[in-house]
Design a protein around this motif. Structure first.
Motif, PDB file in Angstrom:
ATOM      1  N   PRO A 138      52.938  29.931  33.308  1.00 31.31           N
ATOM      2  CA  PRO A 138      51.684  30.161  34.029  1.00 31.31           C
ATOM      3  C   PRO A 138      51.608  29.265  35.269  1.00 31.31           C
ATOM      4  CG  PRO A 138      51.276  28.614  32.247  1.00 31.31           C
ATOM      5  CD  PRO A 138      52.746  29.015  32.149  1.00 31.31           C
ATOM      6  N   GLY A 139      50.619  29.561  36.124  1.00 29.95           N
ATOM      7  CA  GLY A 139      50.201  28.606  37.167  1.00 29.95           C
ATOM      8  C   GLY A 139      51.250  28.117  38.144  1.00 29.95           C
ATOM      9  N   GLU A 140      52.197  28.972  38.543  1.00 28.90           N
ATOM     10  CA  GLU A 140      53.166  28.495  39.550  1.00 28.90           C
ATOM     11  C   GLU A 140      52.473  28.315  40.891  1.00 28.90           C
ATOM     12  OE1 GLU A 140      55.714  28.124  42.773  1.00 28.90           O
ATOM     13  OE2 GLU A 140      54.594  29.975  42.501  1.00 28.90           O
ATOM     14  N   GLU A 141      51.523  29.203  41.207  1.00 25.42           N
ATOM     15  CA  GLU A 141      50.868  29.134  42.520  1.00 25.42           C
ATOM     16  C   GLU A 141      50.071  27.836  42.670  1.00 25.42           C
ATOM     17  OE1 GLU A 141      51.692  30.907  44.838  1.00 25.42           O
ATOM     18  OE2 GLU A 141      52.405  32.811  44.032  1.00 25.42           O
ATOM     19  N   ASP A 142      49.715  27.252  41.578  1.00 22.90           N
ATOM     20  CA  ASP A 142      48.996  25.986  41.581  1.00 22.90           C
ATOM     21  C   ASP A 142      49.992  24.814  41.659  1.00 22.90           C
ATOM     22  OD1 ASP A 142      46.886  24.048  40.693  1.00 22.90           O
ATOM     23  OD2 ASP A 142      48.129  24.015  38.905  1.00 22.90           O
ATOM     24  N   ALA A 143      51.279  25.147  41.529  1.00 23.96           N
ATOM     25  CA  ALA A 143      52.383  24.186  41.628  1.00 23.96           C
ATOM     26  C   ALA A 143      52.400  23.157  40.492  1.00 23.96           C
ATOM     27  CB  ALA A 143      52.402  23.473  42.977  1.00 23.96           C
ATOM     28  N   ARG A 144      51.626  23.401  39.435  1.00 23.75           N
ATOM     29  CA  ARG A 144      51.635  22.448  38.321  1.00 23.75           C
ATOM     30  C   ARG A 144      51.803  23.137  36.964  1.00 23.75           C
ATOM     31  NH1 ARG A 144      50.481  17.819  40.662  1.00 23.75           N
ATOM     32  NH2 ARG A 144      50.389  16.611  38.754  1.00 23.75           N
ATOM     33  N   GLY A 145      51.956  24.475  36.988  1.00 15.95           N
ATOM     34  CA  GLY A 145      52.069  25.213  35.714  1.00 15.95           C
ATOM     35  C   GLY A 145      53.268  24.771  34.893  1.00 15.95           C
ATOM     36  N   ALA A 146      54.346  24.386  35.576  1.00 17.11           N
ATOM     37  CA  ALA A 146      55.545  23.943  34.851  1.00 17.11           C
ATOM     38  C   ALA A 146      55.215  22.761  33.942  1.00 17.11           C
ATOM     39  CB  ALA A 146      56.637  23.553  35.837  1.00 17.11           C
ATOM     40  N   LEU A 147      54.257  21.935  34.396  1.00 13.85           N
ATOM     41  CA  LEU A 147      53.903  20.745  33.595  1.00 13.85           C
ATOM     42  C   LEU A 147      53.269  21.145  32.261  1.00 13.85           C
ATOM     43  CD1 LEU A 147      52.561  18.460  36.464  1.00 13.85           C
ATOM     44  CD2 LEU A 147      54.795  18.346  35.318  1.00 13.85           C
ATOM     45  N   LYS A 148      52.587  22.282  32.243  1.00 14.34           N
ATOM     46  CA  LYS A 148      52.004  22.786  30.979  1.00 14.34           C
ATOM     47  C   LYS A 148      53.123  23.110  30.003  1.00 14.34           C
ATOM     48  CE  LYS A 148      47.591  23.432  32.279  1.00 14.34           C
ATOM     49  NZ  LYS A 148      46.575  22.555  31.742  1.00 14.34           N
ATOM     50  N   ILE A 149      54.162  23.788  30.526  1.00 13.42           N
ATOM     51  CA  ILE A 149      55.302  24.154  29.674  1.00 13.42           C
ATOM     52  C   ILE A 149      56.013  22.878  29.214  1.00 13.42           C
ATOM     53  CG2 ILE A 149      57.568  25.277  29.663  1.00 13.42           C
ATOM     54  CD1 ILE A 149      55.431  27.410  29.759  1.00 13.42           C
ATOM     55  N   LEU A 150      56.105  21.902  30.120  1.00 16.16           N
ATOM     56  CA  LEU A 150      56.838  20.671  29.794  1.00 16.16           C
ATOM     57  C   LEU A 150      56.086  19.782  28.801  1.00 16.16           C
ATOM     58  CD1 LEU A 150      58.302  20.093  33.319  1.00 16.16           C
ATOM     59  CD2 LEU A 150      59.659  20.283  31.221  1.00 16.16           C
ATOM     60  N   GLU A 151      54.818  20.116  28.523  1.00 16.38           N
ATOM     61  CA  GLU A 151      54.113  19.387  27.451  1.00 16.38           C
ATOM     62  C   GLU A 151      54.685  19.753  26.088  1.00 16.38           C
ATOM     63  OE1 GLU A 151      49.916  20.219  27.886  1.00 16.38           O
ATOM     64  OE2 GLU A 151      49.843  19.174  29.809  1.00 16.38           O
ATOM     65  N   THR A 152      55.358  20.901  25.985  1.00 23.80           N
ATOM     66  CA  THR A 152      56.019  21.288  24.734  1.00 23.80           C
ATOM     67  C   THR A 152      57.401  20.632  24.713  1.00 23.80           C
ATOM     68  OG1 THR A 152      57.215  23.197  25.590  1.00 23.80           O
ATOM     69  CG2 THR A 152      54.920  23.572  24.964  1.00 23.80           C
ATOM     70  N   ASP A 153      58.136  20.816  23.622  1.00 26.48           N
ATOM     71  CA  ASP A 153      59.479  20.215  23.588  1.00 26.48           C
ATOM     72  C   ASP A 153      60.550  21.214  24.024  1.00 26.48           C
ATOM     73  OD1 ASP A 153      59.719  21.954  21.514  1.00 26.48           O
ATOM     74  OD2 ASP A 153      60.342  20.462  20.023  1.00 26.48           O
ATOM     75  N   VAL A 154      60.127  22.266  24.755  1.00 26.85           N
ATOM     76  CA  VAL A 154      61.049  23.358  25.085  1.00 26.85           C
ATOM     77  C   VAL A 154      62.344  22.895  25.756  1.00 26.85           C
ATOM     78  CG1 VAL A 154      59.858  23.905  27.265  1.00 26.85           C
ATOM     79  CG2 VAL A 154      61.250  25.629  26.187  1.00 26.85           C
ATOM     80  N   MET A 155      62.291  21.832  26.545  1.00 28.58           N
ATOM     81  CA  MET A 155      63.488  21.444  27.295  1.00 28.58           C
ATOM     82  C   MET A 155      64.392  20.485  26.521  1.00 28.58           C
ATOM     83  SD  MET A 155      63.273  23.235  29.992  1.00 28.58           S
ATOM     84  CE  MET A 155      64.516  22.595  31.094  1.00 28.58           C
ATOM     85  N   HIS A 156      63.998  20.090  25.310  1.00 22.97           N
ATOM     86  CA  HIS A 156      64.740  19.009  24.642  1.00 22.97           C
ATOM     87  C   HIS A 156      66.221  19.335  24.431  1.00 22.97           C
ATOM     88  CE1 HIS A 156      64.279  21.279  20.881  1.00 22.97           C
ATOM     89  NE2 HIS A 156      65.218  20.505  20.384  1.00 22.97           N
TER      90      HIS A 156
END
Ligand SMILES: [Zn+2]
Ligand SMILES: [Zn+2]
Length: 390
Positions: A138-156
């Motif tokens: 979500p929220g790419e146009e706000d330029a901070r949506g990635a941070l929402k995804i990064l609150e999960t452990d998806v990138m571990h």
């Protein structure tokens, strides 16, 4: 519908693309979009990870081939899903039904190509080793949506991440790709100059903040020419200046806002330092006080060389043409997935451009994606992900 049949898959994806285009939702309001993505992926038997995201989701395709070296490999693809607050000015039969909102950045294509790639990989999971995570952000146009995804452990467990964007400067069948920096670090600043207000005819009774603001603007524009390496791209724009209320009163306050764009990390740090020194030094020289608020946004995106070469190779093997990706001092929050500060460690990534037919630029009310790109884009992404995980 038999999604293993290419013609039928194309028809299916085109219908979904049109649905997403008709139903645009703004950043962090992508509830209907998320529900639809969830439904389509679940319908294709694709697993969705149980993250507590308000909007957006992460799906995974698990390869069933054993990995030769026994190492668990995971790669990711980022697809952004939000639309813009723009009144659509196309006469497409599938134009936006949500007035004042529009998929004018091609994220409807990003969603559909991502779903298509997931369907193609799911069908070949017996020949696939490792896992591929599909991040519908979500929220790419706000330029901070990635941070929402990064609150999960998806990138571990993610070893590498791919991202892409619709590109209306190139024809369908053209992939823009390059090694190195492709988008800039996006920083924002606000400056408050505090003087002492007085009568317009008696400036000696106060401290006029307006000449201070003017001197600061001149000073800030010299940082690039005098402090930044001339071979490094960098940019400053003062975009808002505000002071005063009428013609015969010297105001007490002048305020400015603007943005700084850099590619190299050291330039970003240097720019912030020089901006603060310039503002404070000039204010002091004029007897005023100044305050700087600096807001870091997405860092620059650096494309990994090996990944860029792989992306190029796959494009050529699919009968596509590649061109050097245009570098931009715009930003994309894709870069957060690769950063140590946000992802927890440095993760190599590659952000490429998919030609969607030459036409109006992104964010234009008449922007339009050529639907002939949908299936090739899905196939290209699936092939890139397959090759990368081999
Ligand atoms: Zn956009
Ligand atoms: Zn976009």
């Amino acid at each position: 519908m038999d999604l293993q049949n290419e013609k039928q898959l194309e028809q299916y994806l085109t219908e979904q693309f049109e649905w997403f285009h008709r139903h645009p939702e703004l950043s962090y309001e992508e509830a209907g979009t998320t529900a639809r993505i969830r439904e389509l992926l679940a319908g294709a038997g694709i697993e969705i990870l149980p993250y507590p995201l308000a909007t957006g989701l992460v799906a995974v395709v698990r390869g069933q081939k054993s990995v030769p070296d026994g190492q668990d490999r995971t790669i990711a693809l980022r697809c952004d899903i939000d639309a813009l607050p723009i009144v659509e000015e196309t006469d497409l039969p599938y134009a936006s039904e949500n007035r004042g909102k529009m998929h004018a950045c091609g994220h409807d294509l990003h969603i559909t190509a991502g779903i298509g790639a997931a369907i193609l990989l799911q069908a070949r999971r017996e020949q696939l080793c490792g896992k591929v995570k599909f991040i519908f952000q979500p929220g790419e146009e706000d330029a901070r949506g990635a941070l929402k995804i990064l609150e999960t452990d998806v990138m571990h467990d993610v070893a590498r991440i791919w991202g892409f964007h619709a590109d209306p400067t190139n024809a369908v069948g053209v992939i823009g790709i390059r090694e190195g920096y492709v988008t800039a670090a996006v920083d924002r600043f606000a400056i408050r100059v505090q003087g002492i207000g007085c009568h317009g005819a008696h400036p000696d009774d106060g401290i006029d903040p307006i000449p201070v603001a003017a001197a600061i603007i001149q000073g800030l524009h010299t940082i690039i020419g005098r402090n930044i390496n001339a071979f490094h791209p960098a940019l400053l724009s003062v975009t808002k200046v505000q002071a005063g209320t009428t013609w015969n009163v010297i105001p007490a306050l002048a305020e400015m806002e603007g943005t700084v764009r850099t590619m190299q990390r050291e330039d970003r740090v240097l720019y912030e330092r020089r901006l603060r020194e310039t503002v404070e030094g000039i204010a002091t020289a004029y007897g005023a006080k100044a305050e700087v608020i600096w807001i870091d946004s997405a860092p620059a995106t650096y494309n990994d060389g090996r990944m860029a070469r792989l992306g190029e190779e796959i494009a050529l093997s699919q009968g596509m043409r590649t061109v050097p990706e245009e570098q931009s001092l715009g930003g994309d929050d894709f870069s957060y997935y690769m950063e140590e500060e946000t992802a927890g460690r440095q993760i190599p990534g590659c952000y490429l451009k998919i030609g969607t037919g030459v036409g109006h630029p992104i964010h234009h009310p008449a922007f339009c994606v050529d639907r002939n790109v949908i299936l090739p884009a899905a196939k290209y992404l699936a092939a890139v992900l397959t090759a990368d995980i081999e």
